[in-house]
Structures are given as C-alpha cells and as structure tokens.
Motif scaffolding. Structure first.
Motif, PDB file in Angstrom:
ATOM      1  N   TYR A 200       0.834  -1.199   0.000  1.00 19.12           N
ATOM      2  CA  TYR A 200       0.000   0.000   0.000  1.00 19.12           C
ATOM      3  C   TYR A 200       0.875   1.258   0.000  1.00 19.12           C
ATOM      4  N   GLY A 201       1.876   1.279   0.877  1.00 18.50           N
ATOM      5  CA  GLY A 201       2.769   2.430   0.927  1.00 18.50           C
ATOM      6  C   GLY A 201       3.516   2.631  -0.380  1.00 18.50           C
ATOM      7  N   LEU A 202       3.971   1.541  -0.986  1.00 19.10           N
ATOM      8  CA  LEU A 202       4.668   1.637  -2.264  1.00 19.10           C
ATOM      9  C   LEU A 202       3.730   2.111  -3.372  1.00 19.10           C
ATOM     10  N   SER A 203       2.465   1.702  -3.328  1.00 16.87           N
ATOM     11  CA  SER A 203       1.491   2.136  -4.337  1.00 16.87           C
ATOM     12  C   SER A 203       1.266   3.638  -4.265  1.00 16.87           C
ATOM     13  N   LYS A 204       1.144   4.173  -3.045  1.00 14.66           N
ATOM     14  CA  LYS A 204       0.953   5.617  -2.887  1.00 14.66           C
ATOM     15  C   LYS A 204       2.172   6.377  -3.409  1.00 14.66           C
ATOM     16  N   SER A 205       3.359   5.903  -3.098  1.00 15.80           N
ATOM     17  CA  SER A 205       4.584   6.564  -3.564  1.00 15.80           C
ATOM     18  C   SER A 205       4.691   6.499  -5.088  1.00 15.80           C
ATOM     19  N   THR A 206       4.298   5.366  -5.669  1.00 15.01           N
ATOM     20  CA  THR A 206       4.347   5.217  -7.118  1.00 15.01           C
ATOM     21  C   THR A 206       3.392   6.189  -7.799  1.00 15.01           C
ATOM     22  N   GLN A 207       2.189   6.357  -7.248  1.00 14.64           N
ATOM     23  CA  GLN A 207       1.227   7.293  -7.833  1.00 14.64           C
ATOM     24  C   GLN A 207       1.746   8.726  -7.782  1.00 14.64           C
ATOM     25  N   ALA A 208       2.357   9.109  -6.656  1.00 14.76           N
ATOM     26  CA  ALA A 208       2.903  10.467  -6.526  1.00 14.76           C
ATOM     27  C   ALA A 208       4.016  10.695  -7.548  1.00 14.76           C
ATOM     28  N   ALA A 209       4.891   9.714  -7.720  1.00 12.63           N
ATOM     29  CA  ALA A 209       5.977   9.840  -8.695  1.00 12.63           C
ATOM     30  C   ALA A 209       5.430   9.881 -10.126  1.00 12.63           C
ATOM     31  N   THR A 210       4.386   9.112 -10.393  1.00 15.46           N
ATOM     32  CA  THR A 210       3.759   9.138 -11.721  1.00 15.46           C
ATOM     33  C   THR A 210       3.181  10.505 -12.019  1.00 15.46           C
ATOM     34  N   ASP A 211       2.549  11.133 -11.028  1.00 17.55           N
ATOM     35  CA  ASP A 211       2.017  12.487 -11.207  1.00 17.55           C
ATOM     36  C   ASP A 211       3.134  13.473 -11.549  1.00 17.55           C
ATOM     37  N   ARG A 212       4.259  13.349 -10.844  1.00 17.54           N
ATOM     38  CA  ARG A 212       5.379  14.266 -11.115  1.00 17.54           C
ATOM     39  C   ARG A 212       5.932  14.049 -12.523  1.00 17.54           C
ATOM     40  N   LEU A 213       5.986  12.800 -12.952  1.00 14.19           N
ATOM     41  CA  LEU A 213       6.468  12.509 -14.298  1.00 14.19           C
ATOM     42  C   LEU A 213       5.520  13.090 -15.346  1.00 14.19           C
ATOM     43  N   ALA A 214       4.207  12.932 -15.127  1.00 15.49           N
ATOM     44  CA  ALA A 214       3.214  13.489 -16.067  1.00 15.49           C
ATOM     45  C   ALA A 214       3.311  15.003 -16.117  1.00 15.49           C
ATOM     46  N   TYR A 215       3.597  15.620 -14.969  1.00 14.37           N
ATOM     47  CA  TYR A 215       3.695  17.080 -14.920  1.00 14.37           C
ATOM     48  C   TYR A 215       4.898  17.575 -15.714  1.00 14.37           C
ATOM     49  N   VAL A 216       6.026  16.845 -15.650  1.00 18.49           N
ATOM     50  CA  VAL A 216       7.200  17.217 -16.441  1.00 18.49           C
ATOM     51  C   VAL A 216       6.865  17.152 -17.929  1.00 18.49           C
ATOM     52  N   VAL A 217       6.147  16.103 -18.340  1.00 18.71           N
ATOM     53  CA  VAL A 217       5.732  15.980 -19.747  1.00 18.71           C
ATOM     54  C   VAL A 217       4.826  17.139 -20.124  1.00 18.71           C
ATOM     55  N   GLU A 218       3.856  17.459 -19.257  1.00 16.96           N
ATOM     56  CA  GLU A 218       2.922  18.552 -19.541  1.00 16.96           C
ATOM     57  C   GLU A 218       3.673  19.876 -19.687  1.00 16.96           C
ATOM     58  N   GLU A 219       4.611  20.142 -18.779  1.00 22.51           N
ATOM     59  CA  GLU A 219       5.394  21.379 -18.851  1.00 22.51           C
ATOM     60  C   GLU A 219       6.140  21.478 -20.172  1.00 22.51           C
ATOM     61  N   ASN A 220       6.748  20.380 -20.583  1.00 16.67           N
ATOM     62  CA  ASN A 220       7.550  20.422 -21.804  1.00 16.67           C
ATOM     63  C   ASN A 220       6.695  20.505 -23.056  1.00 16.67           C
ATOM     64  N   VAL A 221       5.480  19.985 -23.006  1.00 16.40           N
ATOM     65  CA  VAL A 221       4.571  20.149 -24.137  1.00 16.40           C
ATOM     66  C   VAL A 221       4.139  21.601 -24.260  1.00 16.40           C
ATOM     67  N   LEU A 222       3.789  22.214 -23.129  1.00 18.75           N
ATOM     68  CA  LEU A 222       3.321  23.595 -23.147  1.00 18.75           C
ATOM     69  C   LEU A 222       4.450  24.579 -23.464  1.00 18.75           C
ATOM     70  N   ALA A 223       5.658  24.267 -22.993  1.00 18.27           N
ATOM     71  CA  ALA A 223       6.784  25.190 -23.163  1.00 18.27           C
ATOM     72  C   ALA A 223       7.788  24.677 -24.198  1.00 18.27           C
ATOM     73  N   HIS A 224       7.302  23.943 -25.203  1.00 15.18           N
ATOM     74  CA  HIS A 224       8.236  23.316 -26.141  1.00 15.18           C
ATOM     75  C   HIS A 224       9.079  24.344 -26.900  1.00 15.18           C
TER      76      HIS A 224
END
Length: 593
Positions: A200-224
């Motif tokens: 359970y703890g690892l699942s929560k950490s994985t979701q948080a890291a996935t959100d951060r990864l998606a945010y980096v992609v979103e930033e680079n798409v918007l600021a390409h």
C-alpha cells in the motif's frame, strides 16, 4: 492540494491503519448497485467454486470402480466431466458479464461525481494542482483502481468458496490429513497482512511519482518553444530521467514485495504435500486406503494450491486498487466548493462599486490590490491602465469571483457579489481575456458556450467580430471543429472567436482584458468597431497596455502597485500632467506599458 513529501507520508499513514471494511464501505455508493448484478456475479462464482470438489470425487470413482468390469456404466464419468466443465464455463461467462456491468456503471458514477466536483471547486485548486495530475486521477487512476477492485472482490469470493468446499471435502475424506493442510492457512494469512501494508505504501509513492512525471511531460509540451529556444532539452531530459529512475526503483520494490508471496506459499504447499504423502503411505498400511482415496485426497489438496496462491496474491491488486481510487476520493475531499450566496437576479443594471477592497493571494505575499475604492456607473466604460503586476486583472477578476477579496466589498447593483448566487452573478458578465481557450467542438458551439446554439445569432456575432469571411471559407462553416484549443487558427482568429462568444452572451457587464492584444493593427481597427457597438448601453471594464485603445473610455483608472494613483478622462489626465500623461508623452500611446 499538492502535498510535500512529508505531508504525503503523513496523510497516507492513517489510511494504512484504517480498517479495510471502512475503506471498502466508501465504494458502495458507486459500485454497490445494481444489487441484482452483484447477486448474479457472486451466485455464478459460488456455483463454479462449489464444483471444484467434484473433480477429485470423479477421479476417485474412476480409479476405484471404473476399471472393474461392470462396476459402473462407461459413459457416467465422461458425461459427468462434460457437465461439470460446462457448468463451470457458463458460470465464468455470466460472472464476467456481471463484472463488466458493475465496474462500468460504478466507474461512470464516480467519474461524474469527480468531474462535478471539479466544476464546482474553488478556483485556487487549479493553481495548486497540475491539470495533467487532475486528468490522470479522473480518467486513468480510478479506472484502473475500479477494475482491479471489482475483479479482486470476485476472486476473493471465488477462491474463498473454493477453499471452503475443498477443505470440507478433505475433512470428509480424511480429517487427520486435512489438519496437516490447515496448518499453512494462518501462515499464508500472516504473509498477506505483512506484505499488503508494504504494498500500500509503495502504491501511494508510485502514484505520486507518476504524477510528477506526467507534470514534467505537460510542462515540456506547453513550453516546447522555450525549451528549444534555450537549448534546455538535456536539462529537461535529466529531470524526466530522475523521476523515471525513481519510478523504476519503486516498481522493483513493489514487485519484490508482491513476488515474495509466491515462493512462500509454494514452500508451504510443498511442505504440506510432503507431509501428507508420508502420512498417507503409513495409513495405507494400517487402514487399507485405496488408490482412489489417496488420488482423490492428493488431487483435492493440490487444487487447494491455486486458491491459496490467488488469495496470497490478492493483497497486491486490492491495495493498488484502493490506493488508486482513494486518489479520487482525496480529490473529492480536498476540493472545497465555491461559496455561494442566495441573491438572484435575471438582469443586472451594471452598477459596480469597490469598497475598501484588498487582496492577498497568500499570507506571506504582498497585496495584489490594496484599499481600492471605486464606483462605476451603469453603462460607463472604465479603462484600467498600469504596468504589469499593478493589480488591474486582479481587480476585474473580483467581479466574477475568480478571486475573492481578503477584505472589503465588491458590489453589483448594491449587493455584495459574495451574496449573489454564482450562476446568476456570472450570467451578468461577459469576458474576453488575453488568454483565449477554445473547446474541441464546433465554432458554433464555442461561440454559444453554455447556451443553445442559434445559428443566425452565431453568424451575426461572427460578422461583428469580423470573422464571417474566414468561417465562410471553411468546409463545414460554423460547424467546423476547431481542434485542441483551436491551434489550427491564428492567435488573432482565436481572440476574435472569444469576442464573438462575448457578443453572443449579450451580458450587461463586459470585461475586456487585453481583448485585442493578439490582433494586428488592421484587425484591431475592424474588431474595435464591433466592440464599440457591443459597448453601447453596457458597463464595460477594459484593461489595455496600448493606451491608444482606451482614449475614448468614459474614465481611465491608472494603477500602480495595487493602488489607484489617478483617474479621469483621457483629456483630463493629459491636462493634469500626471503618470498617465508622462506615459503618453513618452510615445507609448501607440505602444504598450
């Protein structure tokens, strides 16, 4: 809604200790209906599970009597097996259909509730949480979580009933040997409890890291463009790689915890099997156990391995599914709704007053606007000018309650905007801002946003916004689909579409925030004609950097550092020789400030 790492750990700790039942209970309003589908799914699953002991029973009959001439009819065992597996296959088919029905309907309810929450949430939520993170939660996480949970519940029912049926059959055949098998059940349960908490703890950490990864992609798409202009691709690649590496480590740790269940349960099963064989060989010499008895018992015992293995592994999808869906519940819990008043009016006169209004976006920030006192008469056009960051946009956003005052009052027709019902308040306002966003629908639907499409009115508004000729050349005309944020159109065309949208709304109060900033000089002159017609008889609040666009306003308000430093007509301000006159005389009348 964004949590720091310490906050995230703190918030997840209570959830781990929370009872599994209370966490499942919150799912019932979404996935608990229809009860008939649950009854069918569970009933079919139980039926299939109850047929499990019939397999070793058929083998026992075959071995003890099938090879004795005339003991039983030849067709009995083959027909029994065909019927048995036919029932199991049909029950599995019915279960799958019921599961799809339950999962799809529950997911639809949950998504609609979450989307409605986003539609009514306070606007600061969208500043605190990335759009990609919100979209990921609403679209993907709850879907994956619901699928895992519904399937896990059925697996839990099926394997529990199978386990019970097989153990009952084993007790009936030989209770002494069954006691040996029963020893491994509490051991497996202990393994599940220990490892599920870690998962359970690892699942929560994985979701948080996935959100951060998606945010980096979103930033680079918007600021390409900026990334390429500054040759920052390698820097951004390192950011992406660092988070990807964190996800890799979390994935390995989660797999390690999940995979550890398999060899543990297999060793327990092997130990039980070795012990049973030894004891059975001793009993065969003392009690005359037949080959059929021994084969049936060992077969039934081996059939126990699969449900025990599934039950030991079920902790992983349950914990991951709960963690994913609880992200959706976290969104529902942590997004407070906009506060609403009771006052309602179908049409406003457009009289606006700011009384000692101050705004601070955070306790440690300075004032965006401070102690503003300003009255705007119905039908008056007031322009706000000043340097970027002087508070112009914050001031007009107070009227639509995109921002709430830290102190003071904003009045519309003598009533505090906080007392207005939000739909009624915003129905009085039309806005064209410098940041234009179009939905991925037709031109007509974008212009009539929130209202019924009147095709004649749409065409009239396009004409007033000087877009009629452009739209007429499109293959589908006003039914042309604009695509993602109308990226196929130029900035000026998108801005004129926004002006047509404001024209269509026909609200008594018009807010223009850099409404012509994306237009060339020729287009601006054309659009200003349409805006001039629209402004007639309406209260207009105009924000502009180009002073030439506000010369004809009834009043010009000059702002600096969140305060009003002077106001008056264009001619009066030039005569006064104050800040406005200095800006104008510096040659910025046709430029910008």
């Amino acid at each position: 809604m964004k949590l720091s790492p310490s906050d995230s750990n703190a918030s997840s700790a209570p959830a781990i200790t929370q009872s599994l039942w209370s966490r499942f209970a919150r799912l019932f309003p979404y996935f608990g209906e229809p009860k008939s589908a649950w009854a069918v799914a569970v009933g079919a699953t139980v039926l299939a599970a109850c047929t499990e002991p019939l397999i070793p029973a058929a083998l026992r009959l075959l071995l003890d009597r099938g090879f004795q001439k005339g003991a039983i009819d030849v067709w009995i065992v083959p027909v029994a097996l065909l019927v048995l597996f036919g029932i199991r296959g049909m029950a599995g088919y019915v279960t799958e259909l019921a599961l799809v029905h339950l999962s799809a309907r529950g997911l639809k309810r949950l998504r609609e509730h979450m989307f409605a929450k986003l539609q009514s949430a306070r606007l600061d939520v969208f500043k605190q949480q990335a759009g990609s993170e919100l979209a990921n939660t609403v679209v993907y996480e709850v879907q994956n979580g619901s699928t895992m949970l519904v399937n896990s519940v059925i697996t839990l029912v099926r394997d529990s009933v199978t386990l019970l049926a097989l153990v009952t059959y084993l007790f009936w055949m030989n209770w002494q040997l069954t006691l040996v098998v029963a020893v491994m059940l509490p051991a497996v349960a202990w393994v599940m409890v220990v490892l599920s908490r870690r998962l359970y703890g690892l699942s929560k950490s994985t979701q948080a890291a996935t959100d951060r990864l998606a945010y980096v992609v979103e930033e680079n798409v918007l600021a390409h463009r900026d990334v390429r202009l500054h040759n920052a691709q390698d820097q951004q690649a390192r950011r992406f790689s660092a988070i990807s590496e964190e996800l890799r480590r979390l994935s390995v740790r989660a797999t390690s915890a999940s995979a550890a269940m398999k060899p543990i349960t297999q060793m327990l099963a092997a130990f039980a099997l070795a012990t049973v064989i030894s004891i059975a060989l001793l009993q065969s010499n003392q009690k005359g156990v037949t080959v059929g008895d021994f084969t049936a018992f060992v077969t039934a015992m081996l059939l126990l391995v699969a449900p025990i293995k599934h039950l030991s592994e079920i902790a992983s999808p349950i914990t991951r599914g709960l963690a994913a869906i609880e992200r959706g519940f976290d969104l529902l819990d942590r997004c407070p709704d906009e506060s609403d008043g009771q006052f309602n009016a179908t049409a406003s006169k457009g009289h606006i007053e700011f009384k000692d209004v101050s705004v601070k976006y955070s306790d440690d920030a300075g004032y965006a606007v401070k102690e503003i006192n300003l009255g705007i008469a119905a039908g008056e056009t007031v322009a706000f000018v000043g340097a970027s960051g002087s508070g112009k946009t914050t001031l007009v956003n107070l009227l639509a309650r995109f921002v709430n005052p830290s102190s003071g009052q904003v009045m519309l027709d003598g009533t505090d905007v906080l007392q207005w019902q939000l739909p009624a308040l915003r129905a009085q306002l039309a806005m064209v801002s410098q940041h234009v966003y179009m939905l991925n629908t037709s031109i007509a639907e974008n212009i009539a946003l929130g209202q019924t499409v009147d095709r004649e009115r749409v065409v009239a508004c396009l004409k007033a916004a000087h877009l009629e000729a452009f739209v007429a050349e499109l293959p589908d005309g006003i039914d042309h689909r604009v695509g993602h944020n109308a990226t196929s159109l130029s900035g000026g065309q998108r801005q004129r579409l926004a002006i047509a949208r404001a024209l269509y709304k026909n609200a008594p109060v018009l807010i223009l925030d850099e409404a012509t900033s994306a237009l060339d000089a020729e287009s601006e002159r054309a659009v200003q004609e349409g805006l001039s017609n629209l402004m007639q008889g309406r209260t207009c609040l105009v924000i502009a950097h180009r002073l030439s666009t506000v010369e004809h306003a009834d009043r010009i308000v000059v702002m600096d550092a969140g305060k009003i430093i002077e106001q008056g007509s264009h001619r009066q301000l030039l005569v006064n020789g104050g800040p406005y006159a200095r800006l104008y005389q510096m040659g910025l009348g046709s430029g910008g400030i």
